[in-house]
Design a protein around this motif. Structure first.
Motif, PDB file in Angstrom:
ATOM      1  N   LEU A 277       0.810  -1.218   0.000  1.00  0.00           N
ATOM      2  CA  LEU A 277       0.000   0.000   0.000  1.00  0.00           C
ATOM      3  C   LEU A 277       0.842   1.266   0.000  1.00  0.00           C
ATOM      4  N   ARG A 278       1.856   1.314   0.850  1.00  0.00           N
ATOM      5  CA  ARG A 278       2.702   2.510   0.937  1.00  0.00           C
ATOM      6  C   ARG A 278       3.959   2.180   1.726  1.00  0.00           C
ATOM      7  N   ALA A 279       4.973   3.018   1.562  1.00  0.00           N
ATOM      8  CA  ALA A 279       6.210   2.841   2.312  1.00  0.00           C
ATOM      9  C   ALA A 279       6.029   3.288   3.756  1.00  0.00           C
ATOM     10  N   GLU A 280       6.794   2.710   4.653  1.00  0.00           N
ATOM     11  CA  GLU A 280       6.784   3.124   6.052  1.00  0.00           C
ATOM     12  C   GLU A 280       7.376   4.531   6.161  1.00  0.00           C
ATOM     13  N   ARG A 281       6.757   5.355   7.005  1.00  0.00           N
ATOM     14  CA  ARG A 281       7.288   6.701   7.186  1.00  0.00           C
ATOM     15  C   ARG A 281       6.946   7.215   8.581  1.00  0.00           C
ATOM     16  N   ARG A 282       7.622   8.267   8.964  1.00  0.00           N
ATOM     17  CA  ARG A 282       7.405   8.865  10.273  1.00  0.00           C
ATOM     18  C   ARG A 282       6.289   9.911  10.185  1.00  0.00           C
ATOM     19  N   PHE A 283       5.355   9.882  11.171  1.00  0.00           N
ATOM     20  CA  PHE A 283       4.274  10.860  11.237  1.00  0.00           C
ATOM     21  C   PHE A 283       4.526  11.832  12.380  1.00  0.00           C
ATOM     22  N   ALA A 284       3.834  12.962  12.333  1.00  0.00           N
ATOM     23  CA  ALA A 284       4.051  14.021  13.323  1.00  0.00           C
ATOM     24  C   ALA A 284       3.620  13.604  14.718  1.00  0.00           C
ATOM     25  N   GLY A 285       2.660  12.699  14.813  1.00  0.00           N
ATOM     26  CA  GLY A 285       2.171  12.256  16.116  1.00  0.00           C
ATOM     27  C   GLY A 285       1.122  11.184  15.962  1.00  0.00           C
ATOM     28  N   LEU A 286       0.574  10.721  17.092  1.00  0.00           N
ATOM     29  CA  LEU A 286      -0.393   9.626  17.055  1.00  0.00           C
ATOM     30  C   LEU A 286      -1.679   9.979  16.315  1.00  0.00           C
ATOM     31  N   PRO A 287      -2.220  11.210  16.424  1.00  0.00           N
ATOM     32  CA  PRO A 287      -3.446  11.520  15.669  1.00  0.00           C
ATOM     33  C   PRO A 287      -3.246  11.359  14.160  1.00  0.00           C
ATOM     34  N   GLU A 288      -2.107  11.826  13.656  1.00  0.00           N
ATOM     35  CA  GLU A 288      -1.838  11.693  12.221  1.00  0.00           C
ATOM     36  C   GLU A 288      -1.640  10.232  11.833  1.00  0.00           C
ATOM     37  N   LEU A 289      -0.952   9.476  12.701  1.00  0.00           N
ATOM     38  CA  LEU A 289      -0.765   8.055  12.451  1.00  0.00           C
ATOM     39  C   LEU A 289      -2.098   7.321  12.432  1.00  0.00           C
ATOM     40  N   LYS A 290      -2.969   7.622  13.393  1.00  0.00           N
ATOM     41  CA  LYS A 290      -4.278   6.973  13.462  1.00  0.00           C
ATOM     42  C   LYS A 290      -5.090   7.255  12.203  1.00  0.00           C
ATOM     43  N   ALA A 291      -5.073   8.488  11.738  1.00  0.00           N
ATOM     44  CA  ALA A 291      -5.812   8.840  10.533  1.00  0.00           C
ATOM     45  C   ALA A 291      -5.283   8.069   9.326  1.00  0.00           C
ATOM     46  N   GLN A 292      -3.979   7.928   9.243  1.00  0.00           N
ATOM     47  CA  GLN A 292      -3.398   7.214   8.103  1.00  0.00           C
ATOM     48  C   GLN A 292      -3.719   5.724   8.163  1.00  0.00           C
ATOM     49  N   ILE A 293      -3.703   5.146   9.367  1.00  0.00           N
ATOM     50  CA  ILE A 293      -4.047   3.733   9.483  1.00  0.00           C
ATOM     51  C   ILE A 293      -5.480   3.488   9.022  1.00  0.00           C
ATOM     52  N   ALA A 294      -6.375   4.413   9.342  1.00  0.00           N
ATOM     53  CA  ALA A 294      -7.762   4.278   8.882  1.00  0.00           C
ATOM     54  C   ALA A 294      -7.826   4.279   7.361  1.00  0.00           C
ATOM     55  N   LEU A 295      -7.043   5.133   6.722  1.00  0.00           N
ATOM     56  CA  LEU A 295      -6.997   5.166   5.260  1.00  0.00           C
ATOM     57  C   LEU A 295      -6.397   3.869   4.711  1.00  0.00           C
ATOM     58  N   ASP A 296      -5.347   3.395   5.363  1.00  0.00           N
ATOM     59  CA  ASP A 296      -4.719   2.143   4.930  1.00  0.00           C
ATOM     60  C   ASP A 296      -5.702   0.983   5.029  1.00  0.00           C
ATOM     61  N   ALA A 297      -6.437   0.927   6.122  1.00  0.00           N
ATOM     62  CA  ALA A 297      -7.397  -0.159   6.312  1.00  0.00           C
ATOM     63  C   ALA A 297      -8.482  -0.120   5.239  1.00  0.00           C
ATOM     64  N   ALA A 298      -8.957   1.068   4.919  1.00  0.00           N
ATOM     65  CA  ALA A 298      -9.985   1.203   3.883  1.00  0.00           C
ATOM     66  C   ALA A 298      -9.453   0.745   2.525  1.00  0.00           C
ATOM     67  N   GLU A 299      -8.212   1.121   2.215  1.00  0.00           N
ATOM     68  CA  GLU A 299      -7.625   0.709   0.943  1.00  0.00           C
ATOM     69  C   GLU A 299      -7.392  -0.798   0.904  1.00  0.00           C
ATOM     70  N   ALA A 300      -6.979  -1.373   2.022  1.00  0.00           N
ATOM     71  CA  ALA A 300      -6.778  -2.805   2.077  1.00  0.00           C
ATOM     72  C   ALA A 300      -8.102  -3.542   1.866  1.00  0.00           C
ATOM     73  N   ARG A 301      -9.155  -3.057   2.518  1.00  0.00           N
ATOM     74  CA  ARG A 301     -10.477  -3.682   2.314  1.00  0.00           C
ATOM     75  C   ARG A 301     -10.879  -3.632   0.838  1.00  0.00           C
ATOM     76  N   ARG A 302     -10.615  -2.492   0.208  1.00  0.00           N
ATOM     77  CA  ARG A 302     -10.994  -2.343  -1.203  1.00  0.00           C
ATOM     78  C   ARG A 302     -10.220  -3.339  -2.076  1.00  0.00           C
ATOM     79  N   LEU A 303      -8.921  -3.447  -1.860  1.00  0.00           N
ATOM     80  CA  LEU A 303      -8.106  -4.333  -2.669  1.00  0.00           C
ATOM     81  C   LEU A 303      -8.436  -5.798  -2.433  1.00  0.00           C
ATOM     82  N   LEU A 304      -8.821  -6.123  -1.211  1.00  0.00           N
ATOM     83  CA  LEU A 304      -9.134  -7.509  -0.885  1.00  0.00           C
ATOM     84  C   LEU A 304     -10.583  -7.870  -1.198  1.00  0.00           C
ATOM     85  N   GLY A 305     -11.343  -6.893  -1.650  1.00  0.00           N
ATOM     86  CA  GLY A 305     -12.731  -7.177  -2.006  1.00  0.00           C
ATOM     87  C   GLY A 305     -13.642  -7.310  -0.844  1.00  0.00           C
ATOM     88  N   ASN A 306     -13.304  -6.651   0.267  1.00  0.00           N
ATOM     89  CA  ASN A 306     -14.136  -6.738   1.485  1.00  0.00           C
ATOM     90  C   ASN A 306     -14.578  -5.344   1.873  1.00  0.00           C
TER      91      ASN A 306
END
Length: 306
Positions: A277-306
């Motif tokens: 999905l994307r390369a590992e990178r450093r985020f400014a803090g936990l709120p930004e990390l949490k938001a990105q994980i939510a986006l990653d999860a949504a993209e993973a669901r889309r790619l996996l057909g779920n």
């Protein structure tokens, strides 16, 4: 399928087999062709695979980064799924590495295994300092009454399929190419261990799995599947060193499973790595990390057909 750790004193059932030779790391489509060809040569004989444990590279180059595509248990299971009845995992230590090529053929293959027929790729090298090749193997096998099948490598438009090519695809972030070459998704096997429970505090609990001696693919986030209790669970995984929260010296796998709430601590999981999905990178803090994980999860669901 039976596994043996010593080529000496094998039970009668494991002797007199057609023996496929190689490291079989990953058990890819080229290995499947080798095994099918071995069986076709002598369908009346049991099918065995002789491999080495540890991998010779680990003995001679111990400081190399981990490179295995599959742990011994996973390799044996994959070989068994392809019809192998006996997996002989020869202990590869300093003493064994000093066997000459002729001693390997005579003592191990002929006397130890009582091999009826052999099969290998054209580049199979063996014996002290890799002194033996298929020309020697052919001549000595004939003299000792063993048949031999040399199987050309399986190739496509990108060249021969090999464990090396699969490793490169994973390290470059192309798990789909690895899936094509393997004939199945590449999986990371490990025991779920306790982490720092950070994922749970931000709404994304994870199962933490050490990579151990297995290859580290491109660091980043992946869409994955994990078989659990007879069903396939979808998820998203980070493979790397977590630079935002506590970057460590050792990479690990952190898997967030969708719609699953069971306790997995201490269980062995096989995490199939399907899409980068994307390369590992450093985020400014936990709120930004949490938001990105939510986006990653949504993209993973889309790619996996779920």
């Amino acid at each position: 399928m039976q596994r043996y750790s010593d080529w000496r004193d094998l039970p009668t059932a494991a002797r007199g087999a057609t023996v496929a030779l190689g490291n079989f790391d990953g058990v890819h489509r080229g290995h499947a062709l080798l095994l099918a060809s071995a069986h076709a040569a002598r369908p009346d004989a049991p099918l065995a695979a002789l491999t080495f444990e540890p991998h010779p590279r680990e003995l001679f180059r111990p400081d190399d980064p981990p490179f295995r595509l599959s742990l011994p248990s996973a390799r044996a299971e994959a070989l068994g799924a392809l019809g192998v009845q006996h997996v002989i995992e020869v202990k590869f230590d300093r003493t064994f590495s000093l066997l000459t090529a002729d001693e390997f053929i005579t003592q191990v293959l002929h006397q130890g295994l009582g091999a009826l027929h052999l099969a290998s790729g054209p580049d199979f090298a063996f014996g002290h300092r890799r002194g033996g090749d298929v020309s020697l193997l052919s001549a000595r096998a004939e003299a000792l009454g063993m048949g031999l099948t040399i199987v050309p490598p399986l190739a496509d438009t990108r060249g021969p399929i090999s464990s090396t090519r699969i490793r490169r695809a994973l390290q470059d972030g192309y798990p789909e190419r690895a899936t094509d070459d393997l004939g199945h998704p590449w999986s990371i096997r490990g025991i779920v261990s306790h982490g720092d429970a950070l994922g749970r505090t931000i709404g994304f609990p994870t199962a933490n799995i050490p990579l151990g001696p297995q290859l580290e693919p491109a660091r980043g986030v992946y869409a994955v599947t994990v078989p659990i209790d007879g069903r396939l669970v979808y998820g998203v995984a980070n493979i790397g060193r977590r630079p935002t929260v506590a970057e460590g010296a050792i990479s690990r796998v952190e898997v967030h499973l969708f719609d699953y709430a069971g306790d997995l601590y201490g269980q062995q999981l096989d995490v199939a790595v399907l899409h980068f999905l994307r390369a590992e990178r450093r985020f400014a803090g936990l709120p930004e990390l949490k938001a990105q994980i939510a986006l990653d999860a949504a993209e993973a669901r889309r790619l996996l057909g779920n």
